[in-house]
Design a protein around this motif. Structure first.
Motif, PDB file in Angstrom:
ATOM      1  N   PHE A  99       0.839  -1.058  -0.423  1.00 10.69           N
ATOM      2  CA  PHE A  99      -0.117  -0.052   0.205  1.00 10.69           C
ATOM      3  C   PHE A  99       0.997   1.421  -0.082  1.00 10.69           C
ATOM      4  N   THR A 100       0.284   2.701  -0.655  1.00  8.80           N
ATOM      5  CA  THR A 100       1.094   3.645  -0.040  1.00  8.80           C
ATOM      6  C   THR A 100       0.876   4.728   0.774  1.00  8.80           C
ATOM      7  N   LEU A 101       1.404   5.117   1.464  1.00  9.56           N
ATOM      8  CA  LEU A 101       0.968   6.369   2.449  1.00  9.56           C
ATOM      9  C   LEU A 101       0.009   6.864   1.741  1.00  9.56           C
ATOM     10  N   ARG A 102      -0.207   7.507   1.158  1.00  9.41           N
ATOM     11  CA  ARG A 102      -1.495   7.596   0.961  1.00  9.41           C
ATOM     12  C   ARG A 102      -2.820   7.430   1.624  1.00  9.41           C
ATOM     13  N   TYR A 103      -2.654   5.666   0.946  1.00  9.00           N
ATOM     14  CA  TYR A 103      -4.176   4.359   1.001  1.00  9.00           C
ATOM     15  C   TYR A 103      -3.564   4.790   2.956  1.00  9.00           C
ATOM     16  N   ALA A 104      -2.431   4.832   3.158  1.00  4.80           N
ATOM     17  CA  ALA A 104      -2.125   4.310   4.983  1.00  4.80           C
ATOM     18  C   ALA A 104      -2.914   5.586   5.672  1.00  4.80           C
ATOM     19  N   LEU A 105      -2.803   7.129   5.500  1.00 10.83           N
ATOM     20  CA  LEU A 105      -3.471   8.342   5.531  1.00 10.83           C
ATOM     21  C   LEU A 105      -4.823   8.019   5.470  1.00 10.83           C
ATOM     22  N   ALA A 106      -5.281   8.347   4.328  1.00 12.24           N
ATOM     23  CA  ALA A 106      -6.754   7.531   4.287  1.00 12.24           C
ATOM     24  C   ALA A 106      -7.285   6.881   4.943  1.00 12.24           C
ATOM     25  N   HIS A 107      -6.546   5.558   5.154  1.00  6.89           N
ATOM     26  CA  HIS A 107      -6.941   4.783   5.992  1.00  6.89           C
ATOM     27  C   HIS A 107      -7.032   5.173   8.077  1.00  6.89           C
ATOM     28  N   MET A 108      -5.479   5.315   8.310  1.00  8.54           N
ATOM     29  CA  MET A 108      -6.514   5.977   8.940  1.00  8.54           C
ATOM     30  C   MET A 108      -7.209   7.112   9.506  1.00  8.54           C
ATOM     31  N   ILE A 109      -7.852   7.819   8.661  1.00  9.58           N
ATOM     32  CA  ILE A 109      -8.433   8.929   8.846  1.00  9.58           C
ATOM     33  C   ILE A 109      -9.956   8.427   9.252  1.00  9.58           C
ATOM     34  N   GLU A 110     -10.096   7.663   8.674  1.00  9.02           N
ATOM     35  CA  GLU A 110     -11.428   6.444   8.579  1.00  9.02           C
ATOM     36  C   GLU A 110     -10.850   5.491  10.345  1.00  9.02           C
TER      37      GLU A 110
END
Length: 167
Positions: free
Chosen positions: A134-145
């Motif tokens: 996964f990308t950092l972008r995905y990790a950030l979006a996931h952690m926001i959720e």
């Protein structure tokens, strides 16, 4: 720990992608700390919603582990102890001696480590741990959720504990 020791800042609505993602996550992280500010250890460990085993303290402990897994272990590939094992998936179980102050301090420290990992990488960078793609972008979006969902849990738990609403 009191609400006046935590600053919550809404991110600018016209920020860059990175600033929007990190700003939203920082806002939600501060919300977690504010949601439990002022609770006693007993209140934080109580189960005010009869149909649930969740406690405010357990949610903070879980979010600390999720920060570590997603950013430090899986994304950055750092050699850190896993925050939970097969006997307690998600780290929702309080250990003897866990205090709310200690759990919040650990959460804030883990968030600071996560923020440093995020600041040092490009949004398109890929996770380094084996089996992660996964990308950092995905990790950030996931952690926001993830953090937003648990802020909702904290809303319900806090109101059921002592009537405090909002924030």
């Amino acid at each position: 720990m009191t609400p006046d020791t935590v600053t919550r800042v809404r991110p600018a609505q016209d920020a860059t992608e990175r600033d929007t993602l990190t700003g939203l996550l920082d806002y939600l992280r501060a919300t977690v700390v504010l949601k439990v500010a002022g609770l006693t250890d007993e209140q934080a460990a109580a189960r005010p919603v009869g149909a649930s085993a969740l406690t405010p303290a357990a949610v903070v402990k879980h979010l600390t582990g999720v920060e570590r897994f997603w950013f430090s272990i899986d994304f950055a590939g750092l050699d850190l102890p896993a925050p939970w094992g097969d006997d307690d998936p998600g780290a929702f179980t309080l250990a003897p001696g866990d205090t709310l102050a200690g759990l919040v301090e650990a959460y804030r420290a883990e968030c600071a480590r996560s923020s440093a990992v995020v600041a040092a990488a490009d949004l398109d960078a890929r996770a380094r741990a084996d089996g992660c793609d996964f990308t950092l972008r995905y990790a950030l979006a996931h952690m926001i959720e993830e953090t937003a969902r648990h802020c909702g849990h904290l809303d319900l738990l806090r109101e059921s504990t002592d009537g405090t609403r909002g924030l």
